[in-house]
Design a protein around this motif. Structure first.
Motif, short mmCIF file in Angstrom:
data_model
loop_
_atom_site.label_atom_id
_atom_site.label_comp_id
_atom_site.label_asym_id
_atom_site.label_seq_id
_atom_site.Cartn_x
_atom_site.Cartn_y
_atom_site.Cartn_z
N VAL A 139 39.94 -33.72 6.83
CA VAL A 139 40.33 -34.26 8.13
C VAL A 139 41.31 -35.40 7.93
N VAL A 140 42.17 -35.59 8.92
CA VAL A 140 43.10 -36.72 8.95
C VAL A 140 42.79 -37.51 10.21
N VAL A 141 42.66 -38.83 10.07
CA VAL A 141 42.36 -39.68 11.22
C VAL A 141 43.41 -40.76 11.35
N ASP A 142 43.56 -41.30 12.56
CA ASP A 142 44.52 -42.39 12.77
C ASP A 142 43.83 -43.74 12.55
N GLU A 143 44.55 -44.83 12.88
CA GLU A 143 44.02 -46.16 12.60
C GLU A 143 42.77 -46.49 13.41
N SER A 144 42.56 -45.77 14.52
CA SER A 144 41.35 -45.99 15.32
C SER A 144 40.23 -45.03 14.92
N LEU A 145 40.44 -44.30 13.82
CA LEU A 145 39.47 -43.34 13.29
C LEU A 145 39.23 -42.16 14.21
N ARG A 146 40.27 -41.80 14.97
CA ARG A 146 40.21 -40.57 15.76
C ARG A 146 40.89 -39.46 14.97
N VAL A 147 40.31 -38.29 15.00
CA VAL A 147 40.80 -37.17 14.20
C VAL A 147 42.12 -36.66 14.78
N THR A 148 43.14 -36.57 13.93
CA THR A 148 44.42 -35.99 14.33
C THR A 148 44.63 -34.60 13.75
N TYR A 149 43.85 -34.26 12.72
CA TYR A 149 43.94 -32.92 12.14
C TYR A 149 42.63 -32.61 11.42
N ALA A 150 42.18 -31.36 11.53
CA ALA A 150 41.02 -30.89 10.79
C ALA A 150 41.30 -29.45 10.37
N ASN A 151 41.14 -29.15 9.08
CA ASN A 151 41.41 -27.78 8.64
C ASN A 151 40.23 -26.86 8.97
N GLU A 152 40.43 -25.58 8.74
CA GLU A 152 39.42 -24.59 9.11
C GLU A 152 38.10 -24.84 8.39
N ALA A 153 38.19 -25.24 7.11
CA ALA A 153 36.96 -25.50 6.35
C ALA A 153 36.15 -26.64 6.98
#
Length: 282
Positions: A205-219
């Motif tokens: 997963v990729v999160v922004d500075e506020s720890l909100r997810v901006t990307y999550a892969n299928e796995a």
């Protein structure tokens, strides 16, 4: 119970029969039309909805140049297609046939392409957009060009009166066109990164500075959700159903504060797996 690796990234922030022809004369070089069209499709921009990011460029171009009409025009095989437009009423259409395009001439040369009075230019005086509505008398187009030098289209401005841009306006229009290409390049790289991440077997997963997810892969969607639900825009803890595990939360905090990769292990109750987690600051 099994152990699974989990990656979390903290992200801070020419001839021209019907088409242009088989070969484009572009300055001192020749460019294969097949290569140019392949590059255009690589960006995945054709036939996509209007977007505020691109509308900003057309509004800014119109304002800086003092023009009523501005377009992001992309030259396809047999049409010109508008990603964004300001001031041009085509009755809801977002494309025109290539034979009425002025932009198709603009991509044949380097630099700013300017037509002070279309009625005085034999290439355009019989153009239906010049002879009839919307009665375009002036055109200036700045090239949208890939890093390899392949022309995709223009960021252009038009007026219903003969005009000339000042040097400053011309430079501003070309600068906006370069920034627009930077946006297309950034989106292309993001898509390529997404394709790479999707192919990775570990949850990521990729999160922004506020720890909100901006990307999550299928796995990650398989591991952390019950039925592959959406994770993007959710807070990290909620998206991954981690319940603020003390060790993982500590790793996240240390990665943010120290700007260093942190590694930890914790038991993920929802999936009943031990996760070997790596937290990467951007």
């Amino acid at each position: 119970m099994s152990e699974l690796k989990f990656q979390c990234y903290l992200n801070g922030g020419g001839s021209e029969p019907t088409g242009i022809g088989e070969v484009l004369g572009h300055g001192s070089s020749t460019i294969s039309e097949a290569r140019r069209l392949s590059a255009l499709r690589r960006y995945g921009i054709l036939d996509t909805p209007s977007e505020a990011e691109f509308d900003w460029f057309t509004r800014m171009a119109a304002d800086l140049c003092g023009m009523p009409v501005s377009l992001v025009s992309l030259i396809d095989k047999d049409r010109q297609w508008f990603k964004s437009e300001v001031g041009l009423d085509l009755g809801g259409a977002r494309e025109t046939p290539l034979d009425v395009s002025i932009c198709k001439y603009a991509i044949l040369q380097k630099g700013l392409f300017e037509i002070p009075d279309t009625q005085q230019d034999e290439r355009f005086r019989n153009n239906p957009f010049v002879k009839g509505a919307p009665h375009m008398r002036y055109y200036a187009g700045a090239l949208l060009e890939t890093p390899e030098g392949l022309p995709l289209g223009t960021l252009c401005v038009l007026d219903r009166e003969p005009r000339r841009l000042t040097q400053m306006q011309g430079e501003a229009l070309e600068g906006l066109a370069r920034q627009l290409m930077n946006l297309l390049e950034l989106r292309l790289e993001r898509r390529r990164l997404g394709d790479t991440l999707e192919s990775i077997g570990d949850p990521m997963v990729v999160v922004d500075e506020s720890l909100r997810v901006t990307y999550a892969n299928e796995a990650a969607r398989v591991c952390f959700t019950l039925h592959g639900e959406k994770m993007v825009d959710l807070e990290l803890w909620d998206a991954c159903r981690i319940s603020r595990d003390r060790r993982f939360a500590s790793a996240v905090n240390h990665a943010i504060q120290r700007r260093e990769k942190q590694e930890t292990e914790f038991f993920h109750t929802s999936s009943r797996k031990w996760l070997s987690a790596a937290v990467h600051p951007s």
